[in-house]
Design a protein around this motif. Structure first.
Motif, PDB file in Angstrom:
ATOM      1  N   TRP A 199     -26.728 -18.345  37.989  1.00  0.00           N
ATOM      2  CA  TRP A 199     -25.636 -19.310  38.161  1.00  0.00           C
ATOM      3  C   TRP A 199     -24.288 -18.679  38.440  1.00  0.00           C
ATOM      4  O   TRP A 199     -23.463 -19.264  39.149  1.00  0.00           O
ATOM      5  N   ASP A 200     -24.014 -17.498  37.913  1.00  0.00           N
ATOM      6  CA  ASP A 200     -22.733 -16.851  38.226  1.00  0.00           C
ATOM      7  C   ASP A 200     -22.621 -16.560  39.717  1.00  0.00           C
ATOM      8  O   ASP A 200     -21.536 -16.682  40.316  1.00  0.00           O
ATOM      9  N   ARG A 260     -30.451 -14.140  35.785  1.00  0.00           N
ATOM     10  CA  ARG A 260     -29.769 -15.432  35.724  1.00  0.00           C
ATOM     11  C   ARG A 260     -28.903 -15.633  36.974  1.00  0.00           C
ATOM     12  O   ARG A 260     -28.050 -14.798  37.274  1.00  0.00           O
ATOM     13  N   GLN A 284     -27.753 -26.287  36.869  1.00  0.00           N
ATOM     14  CA  GLN A 284     -27.603 -25.869  35.479  1.00  0.00           C
ATOM     15  C   GLN A 284     -26.972 -24.485  35.400  1.00  0.00           C
ATOM     16  O   GLN A 284     -27.264 -23.614  36.217  1.00  0.00           O
ATOM     17  N   ARG A 285     -26.125 -24.304  34.393  1.00  0.00           N
ATOM     18  CA  ARG A 285     -25.466 -23.015  34.185  1.00  0.00           C
ATOM     19  C   ARG A 285     -25.795 -22.448  32.811  1.00  0.00           C
ATOM     20  O   ARG A 285     -24.951 -21.844  32.174  1.00  0.00           O
ATOM     21  N   LYS A 286     -27.012 -22.656  32.377  1.00  0.00           N
ATOM     22  CA  LYS A 286     -27.412 -22.119  31.080  1.00  0.00           C
ATOM     23  C   LYS A 286     -28.904 -21.828  31.097  1.00  0.00           C
ATOM     24  O   LYS A 286     -29.654 -22.381  31.908  1.00  0.00           O
ATOM     25  N   LEU A 287     -29.311 -20.951  30.200  1.00  0.00           N
ATOM     26  CA  LEU A 287     -30.711 -20.573  30.087  1.00  0.00           C
ATOM     27  C   LEU A 287     -31.450 -21.639  29.280  1.00  0.00           C
ATOM     28  O   LEU A 287     -31.089 -21.929  28.145  1.00  0.00           O
ATOM     29  N   THR A 327     -32.547 -21.439  37.851  1.00  0.00           N
ATOM     30  CA  THR A 327     -31.781 -22.665  37.757  1.00  0.00           C
ATOM     31  C   THR A 327     -32.407 -23.739  38.622  1.00  0.00           C
ATOM     32  O   THR A 327     -33.147 -23.445  39.562  1.00  0.00           O
TER      33      THR A 327
END
Length: 281
Positions: free
Chosen positions: A207-208, A205, A83-86, A92
């Motif tokens: 994912w980046d 976060r 997943q690339r969102k909160l 994630t």
């Protein structure tokens, strides 16, 4: 008589002048209307398209080095999606097949090791939701968590030094992921004691950084973002999301306890802080 002779001379001169003018006009007309010269023999009416010379192969330039640290993707040799969102927490879920290797994303020291799955739906204790898990404190001073493991690598203990890419456990669905497909709970934070489990489950976060480590720049580091957030919130900020546990009704059996399954009590093993790398976020 002289006048007659002069008249004949004038008429003759006029005739000569007129003839010369006509001759010059005819030459000019013929010059202006002359046909275009034909193309030389052997050349076609339509020129052939020019062949462009072939260029050299493109030069592959490595991505710029943006930190002194080198990272690897935390799941090795397996197909993954994530997943690339909160959603609820700044972490994630990396979906991968059961048994895929969870590896250290950076050189560091093992911080916490939990080989027992203590989570029960009747209590839903926050400290138990990640099931079996391992955390390391990297040489960048950042803490990394891999949870929902099916197993922890044998012999792994707090204080063990590990290299990037070294296996720490195997992907599973322990903890509150027991009714989902196998996955790795991956989170980035800073070191705290086991009592502050909400910090461990994710603050930055990720994912980046996962995108960069898998397909782009393996030197993109979460160190600065982690340091900045830690200064803002403090080392042990209060729990803000999914903090409460449940109290099972008295006199009833735990509905989450499966027949023949014993509960797995015991503390989470954690490292002596004196052996953690000195670099801190």
């Amino acid at each position: 008589m002289r006048s007659g002779l002069l008249g004949r001379w004038a008429a003759a001169a006029a005739a000569v002048t007129l003839a010369a003018g006509c001759a010059q006009s005819g030459e000019t007309t013929r010059a202006n209307t002359s046909p275009t010269s034909a193309a030389p023999s052997g050349e076609g009416a339509i020129p052939q398209q020019e062949q462009r010379p072939k260029g050299d192969d493109p030069v592959k330039v490595p991505p710029p080095k943006v930190s002194k640290y080198t990272y690897v993707f935390p799941v090795k040799d397996c197909r993954t999606t994530y997943q690339r969102k909160l959603l609820v927490l700044p972490k994630t879920t990396i979906w991968a097949a059961k048994g895929c290797a969870f590896v250290a994303p950076i050189d560091g020291v093992v911080d916490e090791v939990n080989t027992r799955n203590r989570w029960r739906p009747s209590t839903d204790r926050g400290a138990d939701r990640e099931g079996r898990f391992v955390t390391i404190v990297g040489e960048d001073g950042v803490r990394y968590l891999g949870g929902h493991l099916d197993s922890v690598t044998e012999g792994l203990a707090p204080g063990t030094r590990v290299k990037a890419g070294q296996e720490l456990g195997r992907v599973g669905n322990s903890g509150n992921a027991r009714n989902t497909a196998p996955n790795l709970y991956f989170a980035i934070s800073w070191k705290t004691g086991p009592a502050h489990w909400w910090v461990r489950r994710g603050m930055v976060r990720p994912w980046d950084y996962l995108d960069a480590w898998s397909t782009g720049n393996k030197t993109l580091s979460p160190r600065d973002a982690t340091r900045k957030l830690r200064r803002k919130l403090g080392e042990t900020p209060p729990c803000a999301v999914q903090c409460a546990s449940r109290k099972p009704p008295q006199g009833t059996k735990d509905p989450g306890k499966r027949p023949g399954k014993r509960s797995e009590p015991g503390p989470v093993l954690t490292v002596d802080p004196t052996v953690v790398p000195s670099t801190r976020p």
